[in-house]
Design an enzyme around this catalytic site. Structure first.
Site, PDB file in Angstrom:
ATOM      1  N   GLY A   1       4.303   6.763 -11.937  1.00  0.00           N
ATOM      2  CA  GLY A   1       3.404   7.669 -11.227  1.00  0.00           C
ATOM      3  C   GLY A   1       2.242   6.907 -10.640  1.00  0.00           C
ATOM      4  O   GLY A   1       1.858   5.850 -11.136  1.00  0.00           O
TER       5      GLY A   1
ATOM      6  N   GLU B   1      14.950   9.016  -7.413  1.00  0.00           N
ATOM      7  CA  GLU B   1      15.029   8.510  -6.051  1.00  0.00           C
ATOM      8  C   GLU B   1      16.304   9.019  -5.368  1.00  0.00           C
ATOM      9  O   GLU B   1      17.237   9.479  -6.027  1.00  0.00           O
ATOM     10  CB  GLU B   1      15.072   6.981  -6.076  1.00  0.00           C
ATOM     11  CG  GLU B   1      14.050   6.383  -7.000  1.00  0.00           C
ATOM     12  CD  GLU B   1      13.218   5.304  -6.339  1.00  0.00           C
ATOM     13  OE1 GLU B   1      13.552   4.886  -5.224  1.00  0.00           O
ATOM     14  OE2 GLU B   1      12.216   4.910  -6.942  1.00  0.00           O
TER      15      GLU B   1
ATOM     16  N   LYS C   1       8.670  -5.245 -11.945  1.00  0.00           N
ATOM     17  CA  LYS C   1       9.576  -5.474 -13.082  1.00  0.00           C
ATOM     18  C   LYS C   1      10.639  -6.498 -12.756  1.00  0.00           C
ATOM     19  O   LYS C   1      11.018  -7.316 -13.576  1.00  0.00           O
ATOM     20  CB  LYS C   1      10.362  -4.202 -13.443  1.00  0.00           C
ATOM     21  CG  LYS C   1       9.528  -3.026 -13.735  1.00  0.00           C
ATOM     22  CD  LYS C   1      10.243  -1.732 -13.335  1.00  0.00           C
ATOM     23  CE  LYS C   1       9.202  -0.818 -12.742  1.00  0.00           C
ATOM     24  NZ  LYS C   1       9.715   0.467 -12.333  1.00  0.00           N
TER      25      LYS C   1
ATOM     26  N   LYS D   1      12.849  -3.668 -18.016  1.00  0.00           N
ATOM     27  CA  LYS D   1      11.640  -3.528 -18.851  1.00  0.00           C
ATOM     28  C   LYS D   1      11.888  -4.081 -20.249  1.00  0.00           C
ATOM     29  O   LYS D   1      11.014  -4.689 -20.858  1.00  0.00           O
ATOM     30  CB  LYS D   1      11.236  -2.066 -18.924  1.00  0.00           C
ATOM     31  CG  LYS D   1      10.780  -1.511 -17.579  1.00  0.00           C
ATOM     32  CD  LYS D   1      10.589  -0.011 -17.662  1.00  0.00           C
ATOM     33  CE  LYS D   1      10.150   0.600 -16.351  1.00  0.00           C
ATOM     34  NZ  LYS D   1      10.276   2.064 -16.376  1.00  0.00           N
TER      35      LYS D   1
ATOM     36  N   THR E   1      -1.745   2.489  -3.067  1.00  0.00           N
ATOM     37  CA  THR E   1      -2.694   3.536  -2.696  1.00  0.00           C
ATOM     38  C   THR E   1      -3.457   4.028  -3.926  1.00  0.00           C
ATOM     39  O   THR E   1      -4.662   4.267  -3.880  1.00  0.00           O
ATOM     40  CB  THR E   1      -1.943   4.701  -2.015  1.00  0.00           C
ATOM     41  OG1 THR E   1      -1.177   4.162  -0.931  1.00  0.00           O
ATOM     42  CG2 THR E   1      -2.907   5.746  -1.485  1.00  0.00           C
TER      43      THR E   1
ATOM     44  N   LEU F   1       0.860  -1.185   0.000  1.00  0.00           N
ATOM     45  CA  LEU F   1       0.000   0.000   0.000  1.00  0.00           C
ATOM     46  C   LEU F   1       0.901   1.243   0.000  1.00  0.00           C
ATOM     47  O   LEU F   1       0.778   2.132   0.834  1.00  0.00           O
ATOM     48  CB  LEU F   1      -0.941  -0.026   1.221  1.00  0.00           C
ATOM     49  CG  LEU F   1      -2.067   1.015   1.251  1.00  0.00           C
ATOM     50  CD1 LEU F   1      -3.014   0.827   0.090  1.00  0.00           C
ATOM     51  CD2 LEU F   1      -2.827   0.948   2.573  1.00  0.00           C
TER      52      LEU F   1
HETATM   53  N1  LIG Z   1       5.879   3.967  -8.341  1.00  0.00           N
HETATM   54  C1  LIG Z   1       5.714   3.862  -9.628  1.00  0.00           C
HETATM   55  O1  LIG Z   1       5.510   4.861 -10.337  1.00  0.00           O
HETATM   56  C2  LIG Z   1       5.792   2.510 -10.291  1.00  0.00           C
HETATM   57  C3  LIG Z   1       5.606   2.398 -11.689  1.00  0.00           C
HETATM   58  C4  LIG Z   1       5.634   1.133 -12.294  1.00  0.00           C
HETATM   59  C5  LIG Z   1       5.876   0.020 -11.509  1.00  0.00           C
HETATM   60  N2  LIG Z   1       6.079   0.143 -10.156  1.00  0.00           N
HETATM   61  C6  LIG Z   1       6.347  -1.050  -9.374  1.00  0.00           C
HETATM   62  O2  LIG Z   1       5.295  -1.211  -8.422  1.00  0.00           O
HETATM   63  C7  LIG Z   1       5.794  -1.822  -7.258  1.00  0.00           C
HETATM   64  C8  LIG Z   1       5.440  -0.955  -6.038  1.00  0.00           C
HETATM   65  O3  LIG Z   1       6.027   0.316  -6.190  1.00  0.00           O
HETATM   66  P1  LIG Z   1       5.689   1.510  -5.178  1.00  0.00           P
HETATM   67  O4  LIG Z   1       6.332   2.718  -5.760  1.00  0.00           O
HETATM   68  O5  LIG Z   1       4.240   1.556  -4.897  1.00  0.00           O
HETATM   69  O6  LIG Z   1       6.496   1.052  -3.861  1.00  0.00           O
HETATM   70  P2  LIG Z   1       6.386   1.675  -2.394  1.00  0.00           P
HETATM   71  O7  LIG Z   1       5.772   3.020  -2.439  1.00  0.00           O
HETATM   72  O8  LIG Z   1       7.730   1.515  -1.811  1.00  0.00           O
HETATM   73  O9  LIG Z   1       5.360   0.711  -1.629  1.00  0.00           O
HETATM   74  C9  LIG Z   1       5.669  -0.611  -1.272  1.00  0.00           C
HETATM   75  C10 LIG Z   1       4.556  -1.153  -0.383  1.00  0.00           C
HETATM   76  O10 LIG Z   1       4.783  -2.545  -0.157  1.00  0.00           O
HETATM   77  C11 LIG Z   1       4.843  -2.789   1.252  1.00  0.00           C
HETATM   78  N3  LIG Z   1       5.871  -3.800   1.483  1.00  0.00           N
HETATM   79  C12 LIG Z   1       7.143  -3.819   1.022  1.00  0.00           C
HETATM   80  N4  LIG Z   1       7.782  -4.919   1.439  1.00  0.00           N
HETATM   81  C13 LIG Z   1       6.900  -5.609   2.208  1.00  0.00           C
HETATM   82  C14 LIG Z   1       6.965  -6.835   2.922  1.00  0.00           C
HETATM   83  N5  LIG Z   1       8.082  -7.587   2.956  1.00  0.00           N
HETATM   84  N6  LIG Z   1       5.851  -7.255   3.601  1.00  0.00           N
HETATM   85  C15 LIG Z   1       4.731  -6.521   3.579  1.00  0.00           C
HETATM   86  N7  LIG Z   1       4.617  -5.350   2.922  1.00  0.00           N
HETATM   87  C16 LIG Z   1       5.691  -4.906   2.238  1.00  0.00           C
HETATM   88  C17 LIG Z   1       5.199  -1.485   1.898  1.00  0.00           C
HETATM   89  O11 LIG Z   1       4.706  -1.515   3.191  1.00  0.00           O
HETATM   90  P3  LIG Z   1       4.761  -0.227   4.176  1.00  0.00           P
HETATM   91  O12 LIG Z   1       3.713   0.723   3.611  1.00  0.00           O
HETATM   92  O13 LIG Z   1       4.368  -0.783   5.483  1.00  0.00           O
HETATM   93  O14 LIG Z   1       6.148   0.315   4.056  1.00  0.00           O
HETATM   94  C18 LIG Z   1       4.476  -0.492   0.977  1.00  0.00           C
HETATM   95  O15 LIG Z   1       3.132  -0.354   1.363  1.00  0.00           O
HETATM   96  C19 LIG Z   1       7.284  -2.004  -7.487  1.00  0.00           C
HETATM   97  O16 LIG Z   1       7.500  -3.303  -8.021  1.00  0.00           O
HETATM   98  C20 LIG Z   1       7.606  -0.989  -8.564  1.00  0.00           C
HETATM   99  O17 LIG Z   1       8.712  -1.339  -9.374  1.00  0.00           O
HETATM  100  C21 LIG Z   1       6.042   1.368  -9.548  1.00  0.00           C
END
Ligand SMILES: NC(=O)c1ccc[n+]([C@@H]2O[C@H](COP(=O)([O-])OP(=O)(O)OC[C@H]3O[C@@H](n4cnc5c(N)ncnc54)[C@H](OP(=O)(O)O)[C@@H]3O)[C@@H](O)[C@H]2O)c1
Ligand SMILES: NC(=O)c1ccc[n+]([C@@H]2O[C@H](COP(=O)([O-])OP(=O)(O)OC[C@H]3O[C@@H](n4cnc5c(N)ncnc54)[C@H](OP(=O)(O)O)[C@@H]3O)[C@@H](O)[C@H]2O)c1
Lengths: 418, 418
Positions: free
Chosen positions: B299, B186, B101, B201, B13, B8
């Site tokens: 995003g 980042e 990915k 990718k 979210t 989340l």
């Molecule tokens: N962000 C982007 O724009 C984007 C675009 C394309 C693909 N993605 C991919 O989407 C995925 C998520 O990205 P994100 O940006 O949403 O990451 P993020 O903001 O870091 O969120 C990760 C979430 O996973 C939870 N989590 C991580 N490790 C965990 C574990 N071992 N046990 C339980 N919960 C765990 C975290 O919990 P907490 O909240 O408790 O920390 C957090 O809620 C990644 O694979 C990323 O490569 C992201």
């Protein structure tokens, strides 16, 4: 899977060749062979591809009444008798794949209803953007979005003409002749250059993106035949490119704004890089933001690519057809836009104040006014308005045209900053 | 349809909000409601969206062992334990949607096999281009094509940096800092700026487009951290734009060429207009020709848009997973390219002939050589080669670097005319 092909012209021949050429791969993907069983044509004297041997028929019933044929592929074109054949095929419980913009734009609503009742597919990917994948992306990939705006360059002929005019500094008529010689424009180019082809595709896109049905002839449509070398030059000087844009938007009240019109777009707009016979469709969704699909909107093999993908999909997916509802079009008079207006006036004292006076009376304010080199008796005046009510602009144009100081309004082009 | 959401953060979210916001529309389209039953997170102290109330769990088994949950949506990121959770979900016969990915690029092959055995979906649209529809267009719309080439701008961070460097004439480090402040890069930007994210990718795209499996770490990858203001300027003078390109091509022998490398592309290339955080993927198929998909590659809401579309597709379609085979990568040394090389030499007589001599000995011929203003003791030399064997170029670069007349090779950028 047994296919009945209706039409063996540009697209039909492409379909036959593509199924032959990529057949092994296609079979691997869908788990069975696509066999073209019969091919409907009209002219007994035309030479056909050897791949059509033994399959030609001149009687549509041979396909429509054949129980073995699951899928009818209609690539004949024209409204009639294509509509009747498609209807009959659906009634008989056959899936239909078509590239026919006219039939889908005008009769899509009833045909979709019929297909849904009969639980068969009606697929028409090739009718919108030739080879450009647009229907599945809209219906599936963007399914979680509310789409609220579409902007497209939906006609390759006009985009080719505008690109050549700009790059080579040529005038419309010369480029059109050249395009006809190269096969990029038809002998009778009206449908393309007057924007009717783009309007049909826009109507289909409205159906897909907004689930709203609108007849193409209700879409306010203005083509590019009036555009001259000097419009292209002014656009360039002001930092714009002229494109024939097909535009549709759903407002907060679920009303539809839709038009086809030449537009000056900013160089930073992703559509600015879409040149020559290429087409592109820019979609705005509430989650995904701006997404663009780009490719060849016509041509034998690109179009065949979309038709064959549809044929393959018949086997891969269960039938999902969304109905769509009639919609209120916002009258073009109630829409808003910036406008570029180029006119020829007699070079007399007071002419400018008369023209700007008409605009002022209608509440239209001006961003810029340029008067260029008086051509003997006449002068060229270029006006760019701020965002204005289109109804008022159209009224003002009529009044200006009637001024004795004005010889002719040459060009009216929309201007957009997005 | 009951969902177990794993993660989340940004994407998770977004998914929760999108399902809430467009829920009515989604329900209309798929004929049932998407209900998020449980949400897995790690940190008990973080504040969560009110929409998550009553659903939070810290134990993955709560989701994996829940018989009511049909679909597991993994948006946690990182290789572990995401891989283990996805594997377990598939083994339990649950559909899986993921944006990960790393997991798909490294373990896609086995996971696809497992999903096919278990007759469940494994969908990962968001893992390639965020919100850009690319997987379905490749798998369905272009299904009739043999795809032979892919060129992509697959990373928004690097594209934003290159765009800013060009538009504002800034240097790499300054733009990076600014991008970090704005949240476009980042705190540890290595994965993005060194090209690793793009390579992952690209590996997924190779699987989809060519049915070839290649580990991302085997893809020759060069990032953009070495690129300076002056490279951008030289590119501009020669009529090119520098982009971080992810490139893959299948040759006649079904071998794969794949790399990530800064490339100077022509202004006429459709990728030239792809600026800022936008991504784009240009695909070449034997029937359709060139097709491009453009949009936001990352995003919160764009990515959520792709994840939710995948969730919706679970209900809409029967399972089709194509297996894919291991592939021979063409060693980078056996590939061919034009190269731009910028180096700093000590301004001594004979330096130019030494450098060009090394290249000549390797059979590399030059398109242009520019030596600019000797900077006191040193001079900047820019070489552009004709198409040359990359192995020979790498050898030559090594020898040139060892010349006592040469201080440093600053930049090596590919040059393409297509
Ligand atoms: N962000 C982007 O724009 C984007 C675009 C394309 C693909 N993605 C991919 O989407 C995925 C998520 O990205 P994100 O940006 O949403 O990451 P993020 O903001 O870091 O969120 C990760 C979430 O996973 C939870 N989590 C991580 N490790 C965990 C574990 N071992 N046990 C339980 N919960 C765990 C975290 O919990 P907490 O909240 O408790 O920390 C957090 O809620 C990644 O694979 C990323 O490569 C992201
Ligand atoms: N061409 C493109 O690039 C393109 C792109 C997108 C969509 N489309 C659409 O695809 C469709 C076909 O276009 P096209 O360019 O292939 O047309 P075309 O070259 O004119 O071919 C039409 C074919 O249909 C046959 N036909 C026409 N009327 C018939 C009738 N009443 N009975 C039996 N056969 C009939 C013709 O028979 P004969 O061979 O005997 O004359 C011919 O084989 C149109 O709807 C068009 O809008 C075309």
């Amino acid at each position: 899977m047994k296919i009945g092909l209706m039409g063996l012209g540009t697209v039909g021949t492409g379909v036959v060749h593509l199924i032959d050429q990529n057949g092994r791969n296609i079979e691997k993907k869908i788990g069975e062979k696509i066999e073209i069983k019969k091919i409907l044509v009209k002219d007994p004297n035309k030479k056909r591809t050897p791949l059509a041997e033994g399959k030609i028929t001149f009687n549509a019933e041979d396909i429509l009444e054949d129980e073995e044929i699951d899928v009818v592929v209609e690539v004949m074109g024209k409204e009639h008798p294509a509509l009747e054949y498609i209807t009959k095929a659906l009634q008989k419980g056959k899936h239909v794949v078509t590239a026919n913009k006219e039939v889908i734009a005008k009769h899509g609503k009833e045909l979709i209803k019929l297909a849904t009742e009969k639980k068969v597919h009606l697929l028409y990917e090739a009718s919108v953007g030739g080879g450009i994948p647009i229907i599945r992306p809209l219906k599936q990939c963007l399914a979680a979005n509310k789409i609220y705006e579409i902007k497209g360059i939906l006609n390759g002929t006009t985009n080719y003409i505008l690109t050549e005019m700009k790059e080579k500094g040529l005038d419309f008529d010369d480029v059109l002749k050249d395009a006809q010689q190269k096969g990029y424009a038809e002998a009778d180019p009206t449908d393309d250059i007057e924007g009717f082809d783009a309007a049909r595709k826009l109507a289909i896109l409205c159906m897909l993106a907004f689930n709203k049905f609108v007849l193409p002839e209700k879409i306010y449509t203005k083509g590019i035949s009036f555009i001259s070398k000097s419009d292209i030059q002014y656009a360039e000087e002001m930092g714009y490119t002229i494109k024939l844009l097909a535009y549709a938007r759903i407002d907060e009240k679920e009303r539809l704004e839709a038009w086809v019109h030449p537009v000056m777009i900013r160089k930073t707009n992703p559509l600015n890089g879409v040149n020559g016979v290429f087409n592109a469709i820019l979609v705005d969704g509430n989650a995904v933001g701006e997404v663009m699909f780009y490719g060849q909107g016509a041509g034998m093999m690109p179009t065949a690519s979309a038709v064959v993908a549809d044929i393959m999909d018949v086997k891969n997916h269960i039938v999902i057809q969304n109905g769509c509802e009639e919609v209120d079009l916002i009258p073009i008079e109630d829409t808003f836009s910036k406008y570029y207006i180029r006119l020829i006036a007699f070079d007399r004292p007071g002419v400018m104040s008369k023209i700007t006076g008409v605009l002022g009376n209608k509440g239209i304010s001006l961003l810029s006014v340029v008067q260029k080199g008086s051509l003997g008796e006449t002068a060229e005046i270029v006006l760019v308005t701020h965002i204005a009510n289109t109804g008022k602009v159209l009224e003002a144009l009529k009044e200006i045209e009637e001024l004795k100081e004005v010889e002719k309004i040459e060009s009216v082009i929309k201007v957009r900053e997005d």
